[in-house]
Scaffold this motif. Structure first.
Motif, PDB file in Angstrom:
ATOM      1  N   ILE A 185     -41.598   1.168-117.689  1.00 55.96           N
ATOM      2  CA  ILE A 185     -41.243   1.745-118.972  1.00 55.96           C
ATOM      3  C   ILE A 185     -42.255   2.126-119.712  1.00 55.96           C
ATOM      4  CG2 ILE A 185     -40.182   1.111-121.278  1.00 55.96           C
ATOM      5  CD1 ILE A 185     -38.398  -0.963-119.546  1.00 55.96           C
ATOM      6  N   ALA A 186     -43.557   1.681-119.443  1.00 54.68           N
ATOM      7  CA  ALA A 186     -44.680   1.993-120.237  1.00 54.68           C
ATOM      8  C   ALA A 186     -45.242   3.465-119.345  1.00 54.68           C
ATOM      9  CB  ALA A 186     -46.116   1.130-120.002  1.00 54.68           C
ATOM     10  N   ASN A 187     -44.948   3.591-118.297  1.00 52.95           N
ATOM     11  CA  ASN A 187     -45.216   4.892-117.521  1.00 52.95           C
ATOM     12  C   ASN A 187     -44.438   5.982-118.166  1.00 52.95           C
ATOM     13  OD1 ASN A 187     -47.012   3.633-115.880  1.00 52.95           O
ATOM     14  ND2 ASN A 187     -45.851   3.334-113.986  1.00 52.95           N
ATOM     15  N   LEU A 188     -43.262   5.630-118.925  1.00 53.86           N
ATOM     16  CA  LEU A 188     -42.825   6.700-119.509  1.00 53.86           C
ATOM     17  C   LEU A 188     -43.248   6.998-120.677  1.00 53.86           C
ATOM     18  CD1 LEU A 188     -39.164   5.080-119.224  1.00 53.86           C
ATOM     19  CD2 LEU A 188     -39.908   7.256-117.939  1.00 53.86           C
ATOM     20  N   GLY A 189     -44.391   6.520-121.027  1.00 53.10           N
ATOM     21  CA  GLY A 189     -45.074   7.066-122.286  1.00 53.10           C
ATOM     22  C   GLY A 189     -44.809   5.854-123.514  1.00 53.10           C
ATOM     23  N   VAL A 190     -44.141   5.014-123.169  1.00 52.74           N
ATOM     24  CA  VAL A 190     -43.908   4.061-124.232  1.00 52.74           C
ATOM     25  C   VAL A 190     -45.176   3.141-124.696  1.00 52.74           C
ATOM     26  CG1 VAL A 190     -42.733   1.864-124.892  1.00 52.74           C
ATOM     27  CG2 VAL A 190     -41.478   3.674-123.882  1.00 52.74           C
TER      28      VAL A 190
END
Ligand SMILES: Cc1cc2nc3c(=O)[nH]c(=O)nc-3n(C[C@H](O)[C@H](O)[C@H](O)COP(=O)(O)OP(=O)(O)OC[C@H]3O[C@@H](n4cnc5c(N)ncnc54)[C@H](O)[C@@H]3O)c2cc1C
Ligand code: SF4
Length: 454
Positions: A185-190
């Motif tokens: 989810i962090a890799n999505l830019g979150v």
């Protein structure tokens, strides 16, 4: 091959590649798939199973990612027997498809080997703050990021995941699995702002002052319900959620193992017989308690926890005592037992009758597991968010999930009460759409020089 071996070692209870393909090949790819109807988020189960049957892990992962940001978690902790697997047509022949284990295999492979790239639609203007990083917050964050919005998650804990990280024990849900899902989810830019409690000093109003267009509250049921019994304050009585959280903090090295309230040799009684009670009981066994007894006020046939969890607990040595209503925690300076009223069972469908008899179950530790409710840190430090008499946030249908205060949305357990991971995700997915509609409308109005009103 080395990766595959390591992976199998890491998840000994899961399928190997060969087993996953053999299981997937049994699926009939039904035209009206009951498994899908049984899944709260309507995952495209027959399609990802078919991709798995062809050994196409990338396609299988892509299909799953359309509906779920947390497949490795769902593959482990969803009550499959009541959902997809319980609904599978092949149960009629005695052997339903092990959907959960197939999903878990695909998700673990993707988590380990990054089979599919993160797909983000064109960047849109609009900033959303998400308070709480449990399944609801992570789902809202992941879905909005995939739509192109800028998302920042705030959580009071030092690691993201909510109950996935600090409630469900390691032996059912390895924390490395949660960390991998959060990383995706962090890799999505979150962006994740952890160790940040919203309410007392940084308020929800401060977030709007920082320029967020909408805020999502997914703070779950943070407070454990207490029992008003004589002796409940005696040392030795502890809340199940506190115990489970301390075990995880000790595992992470954040607290000393001696601070965990259950120690080797303890005689433990658990009050309550839901899933949290069983998690606490099985964890107490792993802490080498001398005895662990689950006190069930109802009939043996009415234990609230999942049957499979109860069976595992029994196998591990947990005792179950039914038809006992706790009356008092006894002991002078420290708890020494639980005084119970013995109930009589006049038969299924009829109310239990209290007898004249009582019994004492000896214990030097008593774990209370009778449920949770929402905390009021945010509601108490801002205006306009209405809650019901039990503290659950009231929301609207249009835009879906918006509270009585414009721009503030909410979902998951803090709205619907204690439920399941996948139900929190289902609700959060619809709220994410409501937030997107609201923020798009807000941005359009701003372009026209107008302001949103209630
Ligand atoms: C012990 C236990 C075992 C369970 N086992 C299962 C299971 O096996 N399968 C299943 O499907 N469901 C299970 N559940 C239920 C499931 O975990 C919950 O329904 C689900 O986690 C709810 O998700 P949520 O995102 O709404 O809230 P939560 O997971 O509770 O997350 C809320 C987050 O908000 C944060 N937060 C709270 N207040 C603030 C604040 N003011 N500022 C910043 N952050 C804040 C918290 O730190 C937390 O991280 C279990 C629950 C428990 C307690
Ligand atoms: S109901 Fe069972 S057999 Fe039919 S598509 Fe779903 S998993 Fe396959």
């Amino acid at each position: 091959m080395e990766e595959l071996e390591r992976f199998i070692e890491y998840d000994p209870a899961g399928f190997t590649l060969r087993e996953a393909i053999i299981e997937a090949k049994r699926c009939l790819h039904c035209s009206k798939p009951r498994c899908r109807t049984g899944c709260p988020i309507e995952n495209e189960i027959p399609d990802f199973i078919e991709a798995m049957a062809h050994g196409n892990l990338g396609s299988a992962s892509t299909i799953i990612a359309k509906h779920s940001n947390l497949p490795a978690v769902c593959g482990r902790v969803c009550p499959h027997e009541k959902q997809c697997e319980g609904s599978c047509i092949l149960n009629k022949q005695g052997k339903g498809i092990k959907v959960g284990k197939i999903e878990r295999f695909i998700a673990d492979m993707d988590g380990d080997l990054a089979l599919i790239p993160a797909v983000i639609k064109e960047k849109r203007s609009g900033r959303i703050a998400v308070i709480g990083s449990g399944p609801a917050g992570l789902t809202v964050a992941g879905d909005l990021a995939k739509m192109g919005f800028s998302v920042t998650v705030y959580d009071a804990q030092q690691e993201a995941g909510g109950v996935l990280m600090y409630g469900i024990p390691e032996f059912r849900l390895p924390k490395q699995v949660v960390r991998r899902e959060v990383k995706k989810i962090a890799n999505l830019g979150v962006q994740f702002n952890l160790n940040t409690m919203i309410g007392p000093s940084l308020t929800l109003d401060n977030l709007f002052e920082q320029g967020f267009d909408a805020v999502f509250i997914g703070t779950g049921n943070a407070l454990a319900k207490s029992l008003s019994l004589p002796g409940i304050k005696l040392p030795g009585a502890v809340q199940a959620t506190y115990f489970l959280q301390m075990v995880e903090l000790a595992n992470q090295g954040s607290v000393d193992a001696m601070e965990v309230p259950i120690h080797p040799g303890d005689n433990v009684v658990i009050i309550g017989a839901g899933n949290t009670a069983i998690d606490a009981a099985r964890t107490a066994i792993r802490r080498e308690a001398a005895s662990v007894t689950v006190l069930n006020r109802d009939r043996e046939s009415h234990i609230a926890a999942l049957a499979s969890e109860v069976a595992s607990a029994r196998k591990e040595g947990v005792n179950f005592t039914s038809l006992r209503r706790p009356l008092e925690l006894i002991g002078e300076y420290f708890v020494t037992g639980v005084l119970c009223h013995i109930m009589s069972d006049p038969g299924e469908g009829k109310d239990l009758i209290p007898t004249e008899k009582t019994s004492i179950i000896p214990a030097n530790k008593v774990i209370i597991a009778i449920g949770q409710r929402p905390a009021s840190r945010i509601i108490g430090s801002t205006k306009g968010i209405e809650v019901d008499e039990s503290g659950y946030v009231k929301t609207r249908d249009i835009p879906y999930g918006m509270s009585m205060r414009s721009g503030v949305f909410s979902g998951g357990d803090v709205v619907n009460g204690p439920a399941t991971v996948v139900k929190a995700m289902k609700d959060a997915k619809t709220v994410a759409k409501g937030i997107a509609q609201y923020v798009e409308a807000k941005k359009l109005m701003e372009k026209c020089g107008l302001k949103m009103t209630d």
